[in-house]
Design an enzyme around this catalytic site. Structure first.
Site, PDB file in Angstrom:
ATOM      1  N   ALA A  69      44.547  47.656  41.937  1.00  0.00           N
ATOM      2  CA  ALA A  69      43.104  47.570  42.099  1.00  0.00           C
ATOM      3  C   ALA A  69      42.719  48.025  43.503  1.00  0.00           C
ATOM      4  CB  ALA A  69      42.631  46.134  41.842  1.00  0.00           C
ATOM      5  N   SER A  70      41.447  47.898  43.838  1.00  0.00           N
ATOM      6  CA  SER A  70      40.951  48.445  45.102  1.00  0.00           C
ATOM      7  C   SER A  70      41.484  47.707  46.329  1.00  0.00           C
ATOM      8  CB  SER A  70      39.425  48.435  45.112  1.00  0.00           C
ATOM      9  OG  SER A  70      38.943  47.142  44.819  1.00  0.00           O
ATOM     10  N   VAL A 127      49.841  44.693  41.876  1.00  0.00           N
ATOM     11  CA  VAL A 127      50.661  43.600  41.343  1.00  0.00           C
ATOM     12  C   VAL A 127      51.990  44.126  40.808  1.00  0.00           C
ATOM     13  CG1 VAL A 127      50.772  41.742  39.631  1.00  0.00           C
ATOM     14  CG2 VAL A 127      48.589  42.284  40.738  1.00  0.00           C
ATOM     15  N   ASP A 175      34.261  36.363  38.662  1.00  0.00           N
ATOM     16  CA  ASP A 175      34.550  37.764  38.341  1.00  0.00           C
ATOM     17  C   ASP A 175      35.211  37.858  36.961  1.00  0.00           C
ATOM     18  OD1 ASP A 175      34.669  40.500  38.748  1.00  0.00           O
ATOM     19  OD2 ASP A 175      36.509  40.435  39.928  1.00  0.00           O
TER      20      ASP A 175
END
Length: 310
Positions: A39-40, A44, A194
């Protein structure tokens, strides 16, 4: 959300060793050669602890704190200029753009400290264990001894993201999801902020729960008076009592105390009545677009709420 171009694994390993203060093999017997998600702000890896547990290792992108700080500085200066223009040429508008940017920046910096995320997961895990009546939502365990500001190690969840599930499977989890998020919002006053489909997973082993929530970088808290006020607003919305709903929205800070009630109440009726009718988000959007005469290229729901709050 989870498909940004990853950074090199050798850099990630170097960061993990630096954060944990020792060679990788001291803590993990195995780690994936490539990230399972990027992600940004972080990526992971799937790994196995020396004690045998399978875990998710979330590593922050190198120099991301510096990069975010530079971007936010530029945006802050731009917001100040824009605020000055709006104050001069459109004094009737109520939005404080500098304050809005500041609040957004706080969220960014909070999300960049993984010790906060670990604390959020531990808190939510404990609260839902006490309050989730359906017991269908699972929060992965955090390995605090391996978690730092730039690294967080959590229990690995076997399953697939809701974004990858067919609609008929997602439909099975609607009641469980609604119950959990209403519990978070209206009962415990602490909620995952989120909840996009990439952060909600269908669990393969449903003995622990039907779905798991991941990524707790963004959470929010509510005081009891706010929760009570939201309950009032839900009741007034269901009954289409828009006069009382104006009072609720003022109390919640959605509308200013000096709002033009004769103007706002009809706009509430127009924007919210399609929602009360039900039928899902698509039906709501179609109805609002029809009422406002908006074609398919514009966001009808946004137009309805903007007209009500401006």
């Amino acid at each position: 959300q989870d498909s940004v171009k990853p950074f090199d694994t050798s850099v990630a390993v170097e960061m993990i060793e630096k954060e944990l203060g020792g060679p990788l093999g001291q803590f993990f017997t195995e780690i994936s050669e490539e990230p399972v998600a990027a992600a940004s702000l972080a990526q992971v890896y799937k790994a196995t602890l020396a004690t045998g547990e399978t875990v998710a290792v979330k590593v922050q992108r190198p120099a991301v704190l510096s990069l975010v700080s530079k971007d936010l500085y530029v945006l802050r200066r731009a917001a100040e200029v824009y605020q000055g223009l709006m104050d001069r040429f459109a004094p009737q508008q109520k939005t404080n753009y500098v304050a809005l940017l500041n609040e957004w920046a706080i969220g960014f910096y909070t999300e960049l400290d993984f010790t906060n995320e670990a604390a959020n997961m531990n808190k939510m895990r404990a609260l839902l264990a006490e309050n989730d009546s359906l017991g269908g939502v699972y929060i992965p365990k955090v390995y605090d001894e391996f978690s730092t500001r730039r690294l967080i190690v959590t229990e690995w969840i076997d399953g697939c993201k809701l974004s990858e599930c067919p609609p008929e499977e997602i439909k099975e989890f609607i009641t469980v999801g609604q119950e959990s998020f209403l519990t978070q919002l209206l009962q415990i006053g602490f909620f995952h902020s989120d909840p996009h489909p990439g952060n909600i997973m269908k669990m393969n082993d449903q003995s622990k729960g039907k779905i798991a929530l991941i990524d707790f970088g963004l959470v929010a808290s509510l005081q009891q008076e706010d929760m009570d006020q939201i309950v009032n607003a839900i009741i007034h919305l269901a009954n289409k009592d828009y006069t009382a709903l104006v009072d609720d929205f003022i109390a919640l800070g959605i509308l200013p105390p000096d709002c033009d009630r004769p103007k706002v109440i009809p706009l509430m009726d127009k924007a919210l009545s399609p929602y009360v009718k039900g039928g899902g988000a698509k039906k709501y959007e179609e109805e609002v677009k029809r009422m406002y005469g908006i074609d398919g290229s514009a966001g009808g729901a946004v137009g309805g709420f903007q007209a009500m709050t401006q």
